[in-house]
Design a protein around this motif. Structure first.
Motif, PDB file in Angstrom:
ATOM      1  N   MET A   1       0.812  -1.190   0.019  1.00 12.35           N
ATOM      2  CA  MET A   1      -0.012  -0.020   0.050  1.00 12.35           C
ATOM      3  C   MET A   1       0.772   1.255   0.022  1.00 12.35           C
ATOM      4  SD  MET A   1      -3.237   0.605  -0.127  1.00 12.35           S
ATOM      5  CE  MET A   1      -4.727   0.957   0.698  1.00 12.35           C
ATOM      6  N   GLY A   2       1.994   1.218   0.868  1.00  9.72           N
ATOM      7  CA  GLY A   2       2.799   2.418   0.965  1.00  9.72           C
ATOM      8  C   GLY A   2       3.707   2.792  -0.491  1.00  9.72           C
ATOM      9  N   PHE A   3       3.849   1.532  -0.938  1.00 16.35           N
ATOM     10  CA  PHE A   3       4.642   1.544  -2.123  1.00 16.35           C
ATOM     11  C   PHE A   3       3.768   2.225  -3.327  1.00 16.35           C
ATOM     12  CE2 PHE A   3       5.270  -0.218  -6.322  1.00 16.35           C
ATOM     13  CZ  PHE A   3       6.477   0.146  -6.695  1.00 16.35           C
ATOM     14  N   GLN A   4       2.568   1.716  -3.395  1.00 16.32           N
ATOM     15  CA  GLN A   4       1.625   2.308  -4.252  1.00 16.32           C
ATOM     16  C   GLN A   4       1.356   3.739  -4.091  1.00 16.32           C
ATOM     17  OE1 GLN A   4      -1.731  -0.559  -3.321  1.00 16.32           O
ATOM     18  NE2 GLN A   4      -2.056  -1.050  -5.487  1.00 16.32           N
ATOM     19  N   ILE A   5       1.047   4.220  -2.715  1.00 21.08           N
ATOM     20  CA  ILE A   5       1.166   5.690  -2.468  1.00 21.08           C
ATOM     21  C   ILE A   5       2.108   6.502  -3.052  1.00 21.08           C
ATOM     22  CG2 ILE A   5       0.842   7.258  -0.751  1.00 21.08           C
ATOM     23  CD1 ILE A   5      -0.887   5.297   1.016  1.00 21.08           C
TER      24      ILE A   5
ATOM     25  N   PHE B   1      -2.963   0.098 -10.321  1.00 20.18           N
ATOM     26  CA  PHE B   1      -3.201   0.645  -8.814  1.00 20.18           C
ATOM     27  C   PHE B   1      -4.570   1.501  -8.814  1.00 20.18           C
ATOM     28  CE2 PHE B   1       1.441   1.217  -8.173  1.00 20.18           C
ATOM     29  CZ  PHE B   1       1.645   0.013  -8.190  1.00 20.18           C
ATOM     30  N   LYS B   2      -5.533   1.182  -7.939  1.00 19.67           N
ATOM     31  CA  LYS B   2      -6.794   1.565  -7.805  1.00 19.67           C
ATOM     32  C   LYS B   2      -6.572   3.189  -7.261  1.00 19.67           C
ATOM     33  CE  LYS B   2      -9.483  -2.215  -8.353  1.00 19.67           C
ATOM     34  NZ  LYS B   2      -8.230  -2.889  -9.035  1.00 19.67           N
ATOM     35  N   ASP B   3      -6.317   4.201  -7.966  1.00 15.69           N
ATOM     36  CA  ASP B   3      -5.870   5.536  -7.484  1.00 15.69           C
ATOM     37  C   ASP B   3      -7.046   6.015  -6.565  1.00 15.69           C
ATOM     38  OD1 ASP B   3      -7.662   5.764  -9.796  1.00 15.69           O
ATOM     39  OD2 ASP B   3      -6.569   7.382 -10.481  1.00 15.69           O
ATOM     40  N   LYS B   4      -8.228   5.787  -6.548  1.00 18.26           N
ATOM     41  CA  LYS B   4      -9.577   6.455  -5.928  1.00 18.26           C
ATOM     42  C   LYS B   4      -9.294   5.761  -4.550  1.00 18.26           C
ATOM     43  CE  LYS B   4     -12.307   7.781  -9.577  1.00 18.26           C
ATOM     44  NZ  LYS B   4     -13.699   7.457 -10.243  1.00 18.26           N
ATOM     45  N   LYS B   5      -9.085   4.616  -4.456  1.00 20.45           N
ATOM     46  CA  LYS B   5      -9.068   3.974  -3.080  1.00 20.45           C
ATOM     47  C   LYS B   5      -7.649   4.435  -2.622  1.00 20.45           C
ATOM     48  CE  LYS B   5      -7.937  -0.618  -2.129  1.00 20.45           C
ATOM     49  NZ  LYS B   5      -7.335  -2.061  -2.591  1.00 20.45           N
ATOM     50  N   LEU B   6      -6.597   4.648  -3.227  1.00 17.52           N
ATOM     51  CA  LEU B   6      -5.423   4.993  -2.540  1.00 17.52           C
ATOM     52  C   LEU B   6      -5.598   6.510  -2.082  1.00 17.52           C
ATOM     53  CD1 LEU B   6      -2.623   3.997  -5.042  1.00 17.52           C
ATOM     54  CD2 LEU B   6      -3.140   2.952  -2.608  1.00 17.52           C
ATOM     55  N   VAL B   7      -6.360   7.325  -2.775  1.00  9.98           N
ATOM     56  CA  VAL B   7      -6.401   8.904  -2.052  1.00  9.98           C
ATOM     57  C   VAL B   7      -7.494   8.608  -0.991  1.00  9.98           C
ATOM     58  CG1 VAL B   7      -8.192  10.700  -2.666  1.00  9.98           C
ATOM     59  CG2 VAL B   7      -6.983   9.878  -4.556  1.00  9.98           C
ATOM     60  N   PHE B   8      -8.686   7.793  -0.953  1.00 11.27           N
ATOM     61  CA  PHE B   8      -9.251   7.714   0.184  1.00 11.27           C
ATOM     62  C   PHE B   8      -8.560   6.999   1.321  1.00 11.27           C
ATOM     63  CE2 PHE B   8     -13.603   7.912  -1.952  1.00 11.27           C
ATOM     64  CZ  PHE B   8     -14.194   8.601  -0.683  1.00 11.27           C
ATOM     65  N   PHE B   9      -7.710   5.865   1.183  1.00 10.85           N
ATOM     66  CA  PHE B   9      -7.050   5.476   2.194  1.00 10.85           C
ATOM     67  C   PHE B   9      -5.883   6.615   2.753  1.00 10.85           C
ATOM     68  CE2 PHE B   9      -2.809   3.430   3.522  1.00 10.85           C
ATOM     69  CZ  PHE B   9      -3.475   2.714   4.656  1.00 10.85           C
ATOM     70  N   ALA B  10      -5.152   7.413   1.913  1.00 15.45           N
ATOM     71  CA  ALA B  10      -4.411   8.120   2.314  1.00 15.45           C
ATOM     72  C   ALA B  10      -5.120   9.410   3.487  1.00 15.45           C
ATOM     73  CB  ALA B  10      -3.644   8.978   1.393  1.00 15.45           C
TER      74      ALA B  10
ATOM     75  N   GLY C   1       2.071   9.327  -6.186  1.00 17.11           N
ATOM     76  CA  GLY C   1       2.786  10.752  -5.970  1.00 17.11           C
ATOM     77  C   GLY C   1       3.688  11.020  -6.862  1.00 17.11           C
ATOM     78  N   LEU C   2       4.365  10.171  -7.185  1.00 15.07           N
ATOM     79  CA  LEU C   2       5.657  10.376  -8.296  1.00 15.07           C
ATOM     80  C   LEU C   2       5.100  10.736  -9.665  1.00 15.07           C
ATOM     81  CD1 LEU C   2       8.170   8.052  -6.904  1.00 15.07           C
ATOM     82  CD2 LEU C   2       8.565  10.553  -6.780  1.00 15.07           C
ATOM     83  N   ASP C   3       4.230   9.540 -10.057  1.00 14.42           N
ATOM     84  CA  ASP C   3       3.630   9.850 -11.429  1.00 14.42           C
ATOM     85  C   ASP C   3       2.171   8.750 -11.507  1.00 14.42           C
ATOM     86  OD1 ASP C   3       3.011   9.426 -14.157  1.00 14.42           O
ATOM     87  OD2 ASP C   3       5.191   8.835 -14.751  1.00 14.42           O
ATOM     88  N   SER C   4       1.225   9.834 -11.492  1.00 17.93           N
ATOM     89  CA  SER C   4      -0.099   9.326 -11.100  1.00 17.93           C
ATOM     90  C   SER C   4      -0.591   8.406 -12.623  1.00 17.93           C
ATOM     91  CB  SER C   4      -1.168  10.309 -10.928  1.00 17.93           C
ATOM     92  OG  SER C   4      -1.341  11.200 -11.986  1.00 17.93           O
ATOM     93  N   GLY C   5       0.025   8.616 -13.693  1.00 18.45           N
ATOM     94  CA  GLY C   5      -0.122   7.980 -14.844  1.00 18.45           C
ATOM     95  C   GLY C   5       0.327   6.498 -14.877  1.00 18.45           C
ATOM     96  N   ALA C   6       1.447   6.580 -14.303  1.00 15.16           N
ATOM     97  CA  ALA C   6       2.280   5.339 -14.194  1.00 15.16           C
ATOM     98  C   ALA C   6       1.515   4.366 -13.132  1.00 15.16           C
ATOM     99  CB  ALA C   6       3.755   5.489 -13.714  1.00 15.16           C
ATOM    100  N   ALA C   7       0.901   4.881 -12.007  1.00 12.64           N
ATOM    101  CA  ALA C   7       0.259   4.172 -11.141  1.00 12.64           C
ATOM    102  C   ALA C   7      -0.926   3.522 -11.697  1.00 12.64           C
ATOM    103  CB  ALA C   7      -0.164   4.960  -9.738  1.00 12.64           C
ATOM    104  N   ARG C   8      -1.848   4.550 -12.485  1.00  8.09           N
ATOM    105  CA  ARG C   8      -2.982   3.738 -13.070  1.00  8.09           C
ATOM    106  C   ARG C   8      -2.510   2.821 -14.192  1.00  8.09           C
ATOM    107  NH1 ARG C   8      -4.905   8.931 -14.775  1.00  8.09           N
ATOM    108  NH2 ARG C   8      -4.917   9.642 -12.689  1.00  8.09           N
ATOM    109  N   LEU C   9      -1.601   3.080 -14.797  1.00  8.12           N
ATOM    110  CA  LEU C   9      -1.243   2.058 -15.907  1.00  8.12           C
ATOM    111  C   LEU C   9      -0.878   0.479 -15.148  1.00  8.12           C
ATOM    112  CD1 LEU C   9       0.791   3.608 -18.619  1.00  8.12           C
ATOM    113  CD2 LEU C   9      -1.275   2.685 -18.786  1.00  8.12           C
ATOM    114  N   SER C  10      -0.300   0.773 -14.020  1.00 10.28           N
ATOM    115  CA  SER C  10       0.138  -0.486 -13.208  1.00 10.28           C
ATOM    116  C   SER C  10      -0.983  -1.130 -12.529  1.00 10.28           C
ATOM    117  CB  SER C  10       1.033  -0.163 -12.219  1.00 10.28           C
ATOM    118  OG  SER C  10       2.168   0.624 -12.755  1.00 10.28           O
TER     119      SER C  10
END
Lengths: 308, 375
Positions: free
Chosen positions: B220-224, B239-248, B228-237
């Motif tokens: 989870m920390g890695f995904q966060i 990662f559920k970005d909405k879930k991450l926003v909520f979690f953080a 933060g570094l590259d939201s596009g890369a996170a989405r391509l990988s």
């Protein structure tokens, strides 16, 4: 609701909306150049405290307003140097400006809390002031409110009909292209930042010299932040800034309206209204993503590095 | 003349040196300021940075002040890593204090070991609720979180004022805007005898370790961090970005809420109108100053707590306004941002001959930019 109440509500709406209008016009110009300065609140507070102290010691309201603007400009220059010369992040720097301005204004104003001054008097215009409903709203105000009308007209003309306004927009949309065709990106942005500072200082001065002629720590109460939301609300258009500022003015005085109509609601709960309105407006506007992406200046918030 | 020359890659050394440099510059500016104000500069500096912690009582008070700041700041380090600008720790802290107080007042006549955990939990829920609104608006409507969280700070303060002047006011309190004192079951136990250091400090330190593990060991920390570094890369990988926003945001809200409930059930013992002198805002500076790293944040928290105590000390001993603390906080952040330029650039003396500047490539920014509302 009787005519008297409507007349008074409209009058208070414009009066309360005036500091918002002034600071938002400054921020509008600043954002048009591509610079997002979140330090409005800090600059307003510095304008308020400097204007108050100057007027209290010299007795001159005009000098107070002028030096309030100077204080705003000096504060904005700190922001300008750190974001432009040192390419620091605009969001963090703006935040620092607000924290610093809040602290510094409280520090230098600590000995002046609660001291009374003669505030700005309204100027009545014969015949026009006595017009029903809109008479007091448009023609029964103080000098600064009239000045805000002039400032609005000036900013509107500047953005839409002047050549420097065109340069401002070009710099804000694409600083690299603007730089390539020889437009002075740094100079334009500095001037825009300084105008934003001057307007925030003036709006602060309006609070401490006219709206409630006294100095209290943190007296801008989030108006600088509301102004930032106002510019978004206005889709970066001057005429909508005017409309928005007055609407928010109305939201801030609703408690008076409620009292006038005989409702008893907690003043603390009613004080929430302008902040709540800001959130609601932001939600409505940002939910339409493609539209909001089109109306914001393209380079907003992004630092510019001149290639040497 | 001095020129800024891009380094090409970020300097690790400068990233650690910059906060130290900023602190030194702030102190130097302070010395100059005191001289101008006609206060003996050295005496003022000693009053602010040494006198508050010159005895064991002072050291203990430092820990008491540090507790809420540390909780807020460690939570902010997670959201800031995700490039989410939660400016709302202050409001989340106030809501935590309010929710916790409500629960404590409901359980005034109840005794038992389970009362305190329930009260603390209520506080965390309050903070999560407040941060959750910002998260929901960001995820659902793409609303800029800077402005919403700021607005919600003002809303939270007014709700707290309403509650303490209205429904939560002590009916036997002679109309003072204060709640009844909480029962002993809702009060955080004292950790060290003869001090005010309470169990909240242990919870704060636990939170620091937990966040450290989360950010350095957990997926989870890695995904966060990636988001933060590259939201596009996170989405391509995937990662559920909405879930991450909520979690953080919920995590940082919960910790700020815990800070708030820790104040009312700790050193204060009841709900009052002013439960925080701006700890939530100070925590923003702490998070940056500590480089979003747990160890850095602990050190920066101690400094900020010292600054609060030093401000009070300067007010009592030197007659300086209490706002000294806020002013120095702002100054510190300015200097930090200015010094951070040295992470990406080096200073170089350049003779005034033309044509000596090399080709410049823009260095990577420490933080990517955001735009208001529209994005």
């Amino acid at each position: 609701m009787d005519i008297d109440l409507i007349t008074n509500v409209l009058y208070a709406m414009v009066r309360t909306g005036t500091p918002l209008l002034i600071v938002a016009l400054g921020e509008l110009i600043c954002e048009k150049s591509g610079v997002l300065n979140l330090g409005q609140e800090g600059m307003m507070l510095m304008g308020a405290v400097v204007g108050f102290i100057v007027t209290l010691t010299t007795g001159s309201l005009m000098l107070g307003f002028v030096l309030a603007m100077v204080a705003g400009v000096l504060m904005s220059l700190i922001f300008g140097v750190i974001t432009m010369e040192l390419s620091a992040n605009q969001v963090a720097t703006g935040l620092a400006l607000t924290i610093f301005g809040t602290g510094l204004s409280a520090f230098i104003g600590a000995g002046y809390v609660g001291k009374p001054i003669e505030g700005l008097d309204p100027i009545y215009i014969p015949v026009l002031t006595d017009l029903p409903i809109i008479g007091r709203m448009l023609f029964g105000q103080d000098l600064l409110v009239y000045l805000s009308f002039v400032l609005f007209a000036g900013v509107y003309w500047f953005i839409n009909h002047s050549r420097p306004g065109l340069i401002l927009k070009a710099v804000g949309e694409n600083p690299h292209s603007a730089n390539a065709i020889g437009l002075p990106v740094f100079k334009t942005r500095y001037l825009a930042i300084m105008f934003g500072g001057a307007m925030a200082g003036l709006a602060g001065g309006y609070l401490s010299l006219a709206y409630t002629p006294l100095w209290v720590e943190n007296m801008s109460a989030g108006r600088g932040w509301i102004a930032l939301a106002l510019v978004v609300f206005a889709s970066w258009k001057a005429e909508r800034v005017l409309l928005g500022a007055w609407l928010f003015g109305l939201a801030s005085i609703l408690h008076l309206v409620f009292q006038g109509m005989g409702f008893a609601v907690s003043p603390n709960l009613l004080a929430i209204l302008p902040y709540l309105a800001t959130v609601v407006v932001l939600v409505i506007l940002s939910s339409n993503q493609s539209r909001s992406r089109l109306v914001a200046p393209m380079s907003l918030g992004k630092p510019f590095h001149a290639k040497s | 003349m001095i020129k800024l020359e891009p380094r090409g890659e970020r300097s690790k050394t400068m990233a650690y040196l910059s906060p130290v440099l900023a602190i030194l510059l702030t102190m130097l500016t302070g010395l100059i300021l005191f001289t101008v104000l006609g206060v003996a500069p050295w005496e003022a500096l000693v009053t602010i940075v040494y006198m508050p912690i010159s005895d064991t009582y002072g050291m203990a008070e430092l820990a008491v002040k540090a507790t809420p700041i540390l909780l807020c700041a460690i939570g902010l380090s997670v959201v800031f890593k995700a490039q989410i600008w939660n400016i709302g720790a202050e409001g989340q802290l106030l809501m935590g204090g309010l929710f916790g107080s409500y629960m404590a007042l409901q359980l005034l006549d109840v005794e038992g070991g389970w009362v305190l955990p329930i009260v603390l939990l209520a506080g965390m829920v309050g903070g999560m609720f407040w941060a959750g609104i910002a998260a929901l608006l960001k995820v659902k409507f793409n609303t800029n979180e800077i402005l919403t969280t700021i607005m919600m700070n003002y809303i939270a303060l007014n709700i707290l004022l309403w509650a303490v002047h209205g429904p939560l006011k002590d009916p036997e309190g002679y109309n003072f805007p204060e709640s009844a004192m909480f029962s002993d079951s809702s009060i955080l136990p004292i950790l060290i005898d003869d001090t005010r250091i309470h169990f909240g400090l242990a919870l704060a330190l636990l939170a620091v370790v937990a966040v450290w593990v989360l950010m350095s060991r957990a997926f989870m920390g890695f995904q966060i961090k990636v988001m933060g570094l590259d939201s596009g890369a996170a989405r391509l990988s995937g990662f559920k970005d909405k879930k991450l926003v909520f979690f953080a945001l919920l995590l940082s809200g919960a910790l700020a809420g815990l800070a708030g409930v820790g104040e009312v059930t700790g050193p204060i013992g009841q709900l009052i109108p002013s439960i925080s002198p701006g700890y939530g805002y100070a925590a923003i500076i702490v998070a940056f100053l500590g480089r979003l790293h747990p160890v850095g944040i602990v050190l920066a928290t101690l400094l900020m707590a010292l600054l609060y105590m030093g401000g009070e000390m300067a007010q009592i001993n030197l007659g300086l306004p209490l706002a000294l603390t806020d002013m120095f906080q702002g100054m510190l952040l300015f200097y930090l941002l200015a010094c951070d330029v040295l992470i990406g650039f080096r200073l170089r003396w350049i003779s005034n001959r033309p044509g000596t500047q090399g080709n410049s490539t823009a260095p990577s920014q420490p933080m990517t930019s955001v735009s208001t509302g529209a994005k």
